[in-house]
Design a protein around this motif. Structure first.
Motif, PDB file in Angstrom:
ATOM      1  N   ASP A 195      26.817 141.066  60.069  1.00 37.16           N
ATOM      2  CA  ASP A 195      26.617 142.338  60.762  1.00 37.16           C
ATOM      3  C   ASP A 195      26.405 142.029  62.237  1.00 37.16           C
ATOM      4  N   ARG A 197      25.900 143.546  66.253  1.00 44.79           N
ATOM      5  CA  ARG A 197      25.353 144.721  66.932  1.00 44.79           C
ATOM      6  C   ARG A 197      25.524 144.553  68.439  1.00 44.79           C
ATOM      7  N   GLN A 204      29.970 151.177  71.388  1.00 40.75           N
ATOM      8  CA  GLN A 204      30.445 150.627  70.122  1.00 40.75           C
ATOM      9  C   GLN A 204      31.970 150.698  69.987  1.00 40.75           C
ATOM     10  N   TRP A 228      29.189 152.685  61.081  1.00 39.72           N
ATOM     11  CA  TRP A 228      29.602 151.367  61.548  1.00 39.72           C
ATOM     12  C   TRP A 228      31.091 151.192  61.277  1.00 39.72           C
ATOM     13  N   CYS A 240      30.787 143.744  59.927  1.00 35.63           N
ATOM     14  CA  CYS A 240      30.519 145.120  60.356  1.00 35.63           C
ATOM     15  C   CYS A 240      30.019 145.126  61.795  1.00 35.63           C
ATOM     16  N   LEU A 242      27.824 147.327  64.055  1.00 33.10           N
ATOM     17  CA  LEU A 242      26.838 148.391  63.983  1.00 33.10           C
ATOM     18  C   LEU A 242      26.719 149.084  65.336  1.00 33.10           C
ATOM     19  N   SER A 243      25.886 150.099  65.402  1.00 39.75           N
ATOM     20  CA  SER A 243      25.661 150.796  66.667  1.00 39.75           C
ATOM     21  C   SER A 243      24.784 149.948  67.586  1.00 39.75           C
TER      22      SER A 243
END
Length: 245
Positions: A195, A197, A204, A228, A240, A242-243
């Motif tokens: 993940d 970020r 994003q 996401w 992924c 993410l924000s």
């Protein structure tokens, strides 16, 4: 722009058992984000923080069927510490597994869900990583993976050969990210994924576009309508975005 590896997401049929196991192994706390999702984090370390790659354990209905392409290496400080840690994790529910490692100075085990991990012999490289020495990824081309992930994140490439790439946060803290060449093909979605970020104030969608330009591709893993974006790296490993936070 840049982004950060903030956590790994680990799928489990029983998130409670797997979450408790890894919390005990790492000496971390447990936070239940929502039913079926458990956050593991060191006590007193704010999320996100470059000194730690956090862990999310997510409940899924599907059992593990093949060897993971992503696994955790645990650090030790002495031969006695390694022997003690091996016995402790076995008492918590780990079991020895043979992944073709042969005669090596580390110990290969599996957690209660069958996720492989290694308890390493003491190594100077990992003296300041904390309990998690590295997150290790099997790959076909270590140089391609280092090029992609080195540009994708604010992590620095510390070592690069045809067989191995070694990266670490640009802050010089936390575990390493290692890519090891292997002949094994990827089959199906990974049981453990990254993940990422973006930093606070970054955009994003713009970050997702940048990652696509570096070689990431869009992928559908059944995520549906989520905040996401799911992408895959050049070797098909899902991750992924993410924000920002």
């Amino acid at each position: 722009m840049s982004t950060r590896l903030v956590q790994i997401a680990m799928k489990a049929e029983d998130d409670s058992v797997t979450g408790r196991f890894w919390a005990e192994v790492l000496g971390w706390g447990i936070d239940i984000e929502e039913p079926g999702v458990i956050n593991l984090e060191p006590e007193g370390v704010p999320y996100p923080d470059p000194s730690t790659v956090f862990i999310d354990v997510m409940r899924v209905p599907d059992p593990k069927t093949v060897k993971n392409r992503v696994h955790i290496d645990l650090a030790t400080t002495s031969p006695d510490h390694r022997a003690e840690l091996v016995e402790r994790v076995k008492a918590l529910g780990a079991r020895p597994v043979d992944v073709g490692q042969g005669d090596v100075p580390w110990t290969v085990l599996a957690d209660p869900e069958g996720n492989e991990f290694c308890v390493l012999e003491p190594r100077e490289l990992y003296r300041d990583t904390g309990p998690m020495a590295a997150v290790v990824v099997d790959c076909f081309d270590a140089r391609t993976m280092a090029r992609f992930w080195g540009e994708a994140m604010d992590w620095t490439v510390h070592e690069l050969t045809d067989d191995r790439a070694l990266l670490r946060s640009s802050t010089g803290t936390g575990p390493y990210l290692e890519f090891f060449r292997t002949p094994d093909a990827k089959t199906g979605p990974n049981r453990i994924h990254f993940d990422l970020r973006p930093y606070p104030g970054d955009d994003q969608p713009a970050e997702v576009a940048r990652l696509r330009a570096l070689g990431a591709t869009d992928i559908d893993v059944g995520q549906g309508d989520v905040p996401w974006t799911v992408l895959a790296d050049p070797e098909g490993n899902e991750f992924c975005v993410l924000s920002p936070r």
